[in-house]
Design an enzyme around this catalytic site. Structure first.
Site, mmCIF file in Angstrom:
data_model
loop_
_atom_site.group_PDB
_atom_site.id
_atom_site.type_symbol
_atom_site.label_atom_id
_atom_site.label_comp_id
_atom_site.label_asym_id
_atom_site.label_seq_id
_atom_site.Cartn_x
_atom_site.Cartn_y
_atom_site.Cartn_z
ATOM 1 N N SER A 1 50.153 22.641 35.657
ATOM 2 C CA SER A 1 50.285 23.621 34.571
ATOM 3 C C SER A 1 51.318 23.246 33.522
ATOM 4 C CB SER A 1 50.670 24.985 35.147
ATOM 5 O OG SER A 1 49.521 25.611 35.634
ATOM 6 N N LYS B 1 50.083 22.649 30.061
ATOM 7 C CA LYS B 1 49.599 23.736 29.182
ATOM 8 C C LYS B 1 50.317 23.822 27.828
ATOM 9 C CE LYS B 1 47.847 26.545 33.018
ATOM 10 N NZ LYS B 1 48.228 27.574 34.011
ATOM 11 N N TYR C 1 39.929 20.569 31.500
ATOM 12 C CA TYR C 1 41.187 21.242 31.865
ATOM 13 C C TYR C 1 41.737 20.658 33.172
ATOM 14 C CZ TYR C 1 44.154 24.664 34.103
ATOM 15 O OH TYR C 1 45.200 25.242 34.779
ATOM 16 N N TYR D 1 55.102 32.803 34.003
ATOM 17 C CA TYR D 1 54.161 33.788 34.546
ATOM 18 C C TYR D 1 54.816 35.143 34.801
ATOM 19 C CZ TYR D 1 51.668 29.426 35.552
ATOM 20 O OH TYR D 1 51.082 28.214 35.466
ATOM 21 N N VAL E 1 52.267 23.700 39.821
ATOM 22 C CA VAL E 1 52.086 23.922 41.253
ATOM 23 C C VAL E 1 52.449 22.670 42.083
ATOM 24 C CG1 VAL E 1 49.639 23.266 41.389
ATOM 25 C CG2 VAL E 1 50.484 25.180 42.769
HETATM 26 N N1 GLU Z 1 45.405 22.813 38.483
HETATM 27 C C1 GLU Z 1 45.994 24.061 38.792
HETATM 28 C C2 GLU Z 1 45.024 25.174 38.496
HETATM 29 O O1 GLU Z 1 44.550 25.312 37.415
HETATM 30 C C3 GLU Z 1 47.270 24.247 38.035
HETATM 31 C C4 GLU Z 1 47.996 25.450 38.469
HETATM 32 C C5 GLU Z 1 49.498 25.406 38.279
HETATM 33 O O2 GLU Z 1 50.087 24.341 38.154
HETATM 34 O O3 GLU Z 1 50.089 26.493 38.234
HETATM 35 O O4 GLU Z 1 44.687 25.930 39.359
#
Ligand code: GLU
Length: 400
Positions: free
Chosen positions: A64, A67, A191, A243, A261
């Protein structure tokens, strides 16, 4: 003398260890099988010097933390207005994988949660770009932020894609609502690939400092995005990057940040520093436990909170030299010129009675002039001139 920063970072590593608190992400085998005790931290300065400590060579997927950078590329390629029509900027307070859309507009609430990030992924590159072309723009863009060629971890990508049921559901919902165009499976593949780029803490710190530096990578000196785009991304990281822990994070740490994550957290403090931490054990919000502790510690020790007040404008007028014989007055300014410091300069200039003497502004020691300060100083000069003064300017670096 040796700079104390590396020793300080080693100290941080020991102080922020939490033993076996927290859990590894286990939704794919590649994340569940990493060494849980790895830890690395990096700081990148505004002039591109990187300090690291711990397992600085450890590679992990960006997840993430991609992003904000993909959002930046979408803003660069489509413009802020067009992107805002598709993705909002309101903190959702939800978990990263919440299936939430704004009721009135059908837009995802922000680009830092998955549903918003899948949308911004589709906005990278030209509107008619195919999947291969978009992936190329993503690879080039992320690499430009990092200052080196980043590569996808194919095993992680394959594994993620096999289990991306929830992200696929979101992409289909976005397609049904007309928020994304084109094939939803293609959006999820793109993505998922963007999340699978391998990085180190050094990369995170350089990527972050590029945002903190108004869009210019200080290591390669390449302008990756405009200052306006960098500001927009930092603003959204500030309110939405962590978040459902975003409020807590901003009050205790106060550094615009994004976590992933895989156990990484990156942070960008505008005009000061880029930070990267990696430690794979996660808390209930999905943030690295030791990563959060490290950021708390760095923020406190180094006073990196965004809301700390730095008083830079008190000495904006360094000195005033008045030549009795010629009547010439020289105002020597210094430091960064912002609204606050330029206003102070103008207040000093306003004390000069109308007349025919010469007034010179000497900017040789001014480090920067932003647009607002430029307008104010130029207006001040034209008012002095309207008052009958001969106005001079010493500006060897062309700041004005
Ligand atoms: N590839 C993970 C997903 O989209 C990334 C989530 C994350 O890093 O919070 O579920």
């Amino acid at each position: 003398m040796k700079t104390p920063v590396p020793d300080y970072l080693l100290e941080i590593r020991d102080a922020c260890s939490v033993g076996d608190d927290g859990e590894l992400a286990d939704y794919i085998p590649e994340l569940a099988s990493v060494d849980p005790n790895r830890f690395a931290v990096a700081i990148c300065t505004m002039d591109g010097v990187v300090y690291t400590a711990g397992d600085a060579g450890a590679r992990f997927t960006i997840q993430s933390m991609s992003k904000p950078f993909i959002y930046a590329l979408a803003l660069r390629d489509r413009g802020i207005k067009a992107v805002l029509e598709k993705v909002g900027v309101e903190p959702s307070g939800d978990a990263f994988n919440e299936i939430s859309l704004e009721p009135e507009t059908g837009r995802p609430e922000n680009p830092m949660i998955n549903i918003g990030a899948i949308t911004t992924h589709t906005l990278v590159g030209d509107p008619d770009a195919d999947e291969i072309e978009r992936d190329r723009v993503v690879a080039e863009g992320l690499s430009a932020f990092a200052g080196r060629d980043l590569e996808v971890d194919i095993t992680v990508f394959d594994s993620e894609l096999r289990t991306a049921f929830r992200n696929r559901a979101m992409a289909n919902l976005l397609r049904a609502g007309g928020i994304i165009e084109g094939d939803p499976d293609e959006a999820v593949r793109g993505y998922t690939r963007q999340c699978a780029y391998n990085v180190t803490v050094r990369d995170l710190a350089v990527m972050a400092v590029t945002l903190a530096n108004g869009g210019i990578n200080p290591v390669t000196r390449e302008r990756v995005v405009s200052a306006e785009v960098a500001r927009q991304v930092l603003a959204v990281m500030t309110t939405c990057g962590m978040y459902d822990a975003a409020g807590d994070w901003m009050s205790t740490v106060g550094i615009p940040a994004k976590s992933g994550v895989s156990g990484g957290i990156l942070g960008a403090l505008p005009g000061q520093v880029g930070l990267g931490v990696f430690s794979p054990r996660l808390d209930g919000h999905g943030h690295s436990v030791e990563g959060v502790r490290t950021f708390e510690r760095l923020s406190r020790d180094l006073e990196l909170h965004l809301m700390n007040t730095t008083f830079t404008d008190v000495e904006a007028v360094r000195s005033v030299r008045h030549d009795e014989r010629t009547g010439r007055q020289v105002y020597r300014l210094q430091g960064p010129m912002t609204f606050a410091s330029a206003e102070l300069v103008l207040r000093r200039l306003a004390e000069i009675p109308a007349g025919s003497g010469e007034v010179t502004l000497d900017l040789s020691r001014v480090s920067s002039v932003n647009t607002s300060a430029r307008r104010i100083l130029v207006e001040g000069m034209s008012r002095l001139s309207a008052d009958g003064h001969v106005v001079g300017l010493a500006d060897p670096s062309g700041r004005l």
